[in-house]
Design an enzyme around this catalytic site. Structure first.
Site, PDB file in Angstrom:
ATOM      1  N   LEU A   1      10.861   1.469   6.770  1.00 43.06           N
ATOM      2  CA  LEU A   1      10.678   1.684   6.637  1.00 43.06           C
ATOM      3  C   LEU A   1      10.956   3.021   6.113  1.00 43.06           C
ATOM      4  CD1 LEU A   1       8.143   1.004   3.756  1.00 43.06           C
ATOM      5  CD2 LEU A   1       6.792   3.251   5.265  1.00 43.06           C
TER       6      LEU A   1
ATOM      7  N   ARG B   1      -6.215 -20.911  -2.184  1.00 44.52           N
ATOM      8  CA  ARG B   1      -5.280 -20.644  -1.636  1.00 44.52           C
ATOM      9  C   ARG B   1      -3.848 -21.878  -1.313  1.00 44.52           C
ATOM     10  NH1 ARG B   1      -2.809 -22.000   2.972  1.00 44.52           N
ATOM     11  NH2 ARG B   1      -2.291 -20.687   4.441  1.00 44.52           N
TER      12      ARG B   1
ATOM     13  N   TYR C   1       0.652  -1.099   0.045  1.00 45.50           N
ATOM     14  CA  TYR C   1       0.198   0.466  -0.672  1.00 45.50           C
ATOM     15  C   TYR C   1       0.784   1.388   0.170  1.00 45.50           C
ATOM     16  CZ  TYR C   1       1.368   0.777   4.896  1.00 45.50           C
ATOM     17  OH  TYR C   1       1.479   1.328   6.020  1.00 45.50           O
TER      18      TYR C   1
ATOM     19  N   GLU D   1      12.673   2.346  14.253  1.00 47.47           N
ATOM     20  CA  GLU D   1      11.524   3.351  13.716  1.00 47.47           C
ATOM     21  C   GLU D   1      10.515   3.209  15.169  1.00 47.47           C
ATOM     22  OE1 GLU D   1      10.367   2.410   9.885  1.00 47.47           O
ATOM     23  OE2 GLU D   1      10.139   0.115  10.094  1.00 47.47           O
TER      24      GLU D   1
ATOM     25  N   HIS E   1       0.152 -21.405  -1.209  1.00 43.61           N
ATOM     26  CA  HIS E   1       1.946 -20.598  -0.600  1.00 43.61           C
ATOM     27  C   HIS E   1       2.350 -19.905  -2.978  1.00 43.61           C
ATOM     28  CE1 HIS E   1       1.960 -20.881   3.511  1.00 43.61           C
ATOM     29  NE2 HIS E   1       2.573 -20.092   3.178  1.00 43.61           N
TER      30      HIS E   1
ATOM     31  N   ARG F   1       8.530   4.650  -4.411  1.00 45.43           N
ATOM     32  CA  ARG F   1       8.359   3.650  -3.947  1.00 45.43           C
ATOM     33  C   ARG F   1       7.601   2.466  -3.381  1.00 45.43           C
ATOM     34  NH1 ARG F   1       7.907   5.772   2.246  1.00 45.43           N
ATOM     35  NH2 ARG F   1       5.139   5.690   2.090  1.00 45.43           N
TER      36      ARG F   1
ATOM     37  N   LYS G   1       6.365  -2.328   2.307  1.00 44.94           N
ATOM     38  CA  LYS G   1       6.058  -1.699   2.669  1.00 44.94           C
ATOM     39  C   LYS G   1       4.288  -2.552   2.427  1.00 44.94           C
ATOM     40  CE  LYS G   1       3.206   3.231   3.056  1.00 44.94           C
ATOM     41  NZ  LYS G   1       3.133   3.478   4.673  1.00 44.94           N
TER      42      LYS G   1
END
Ligand code: PMP
Length: 279
Positions: free
Chosen positions: A203, A102, A35, A179, A104, A54, A147
């Site tokens: 990040l 579903r 996101y 952070e 991996h 990014r 992110k």
């Protein structure tokens, strides 16, 4: 916080109540998605190019095949439908790997799911908060540079701050500060500004990058080196950065008080004033 009226979903703009995705979306099943958040101020997205770069770089790291250049056409359509063209707002973009049975591993022809929305948001000129923060161990994974939408670690760590009536949780790993749960962390010591290097443990915030640039412009010594937890008593100032946080002065770290009343450190104040001029 309220829901937006309109949502962009895979090329369509729909009423948010009508925006539906499959329960087999890998974003839902695995948190397999990324996101981005940016703010529009006076009709311009603040550091839009850097936010989109990014996102593109993150997509590349996790092998989601999506060209963010498409968003340059799509974001204005969403803003228009949401009646937010030129209105101060926050824009959220989420790109998940898409839908598949579903397991991996994922099919090579899987199509990413793209969702965007915007909500009105006016940021204060300067973030006047004098933040109280708590310290916790950074127990998140070791790819915090990505992110990703799977934010359970960040959510758990942030919730601890909320339970303590604090603004943020600042994190440490291997004896050094990294952070915070949703912001980057800076310290001031002996006139120099310190922040953790942009490696896989943080990040690399766009606001972080802007603040580093501002330090260079203002002639403030900036050192991308982590501060040790053991050094906490020698810290003169501390602050947080983030897209909506902007620059937030830290007043208290656990029981350690940096300032009293409405005071804040001179370097934090200088950076806040310089940051304001960029908008
Ligand atoms: N670190 C984390 C963990 C974050 O979630 C964020 C974004 N809120 C930041 C740092 C700051 O990044 P940016 O300045 O790009 O908003």
């Amino acid at each position: 916080m309220s829901y937006p009226d309109k949502v962009y979903l895979n090329g369509q703009i729909v009423d948010s109540a009508e925006a539906k995705i499959s329960v087999f979306n890998r974003g839902f099943i695995f948190g397999d998605g990324l996101y981005e958040v940016m703010v529009q101020i006076n009709g311009i997205f603040f550091y839009e190019k850097e936010h989109l770069a990014r996102l593109q770089s993150g997509l590349h790291k996790v092998n989601i095949d999506f060209d963010v250049a498409i968003l340059n056409n799509e974001i204005p359509k969403l803003l228009h439908a949401a009646q937010l063209t030129d209105v101060d707002c926050m824009l959220y973009i989420q790109i998940t790997r898409g839908v598949a049975p579903r397991q991996h591993s994922f099919p090579s022809n899987i199509k990413p799911t793209v969702m965007i929305y915007a909500v009105p948001k006016v940021l204060p000129e300067i973030n006047l908060v004098n933040a109280h923060v708590i310290i916790r161990k950074d127990f998140r994974w070791s790819r915090c540079d990505i992110k990703m939408t799977s934010l359970l670690g960040n959510v758990m760590l942030n919730e601890e701050a909320m339970q303590h009536d604090c603004y943020e949780t600042i994190l440490h790993r291997n004896g050094v500060f990294t952070e915070a749960s949703h912001s980057n962390l800076f310290f001031v010591k002996d006139g120099a500004v310190y922040t953790h290097p942009a490696d896989e443990h943080i990040l690399n915030g766009i606001t972080r990058i802007v603040v580093i640039e501002l330090c260079h412009l203002l002639g403030i010594k900036i050192i991308e080196k982590a501060i040790k937890v053991a050094e906490i008593d020698s810290i003169d100032e501390a602050f947080l950065t983030g897209t909506s946080t902007q620059i937030a002065a830290i007043q208290n770290i656990d029981d350690h008080q940096l300032y009293s009343g409405n005071k804040k450190g001179p370097i934090t104040k200088r950076l806040q004033e310089a940051f304001l001029k960029l908008k």
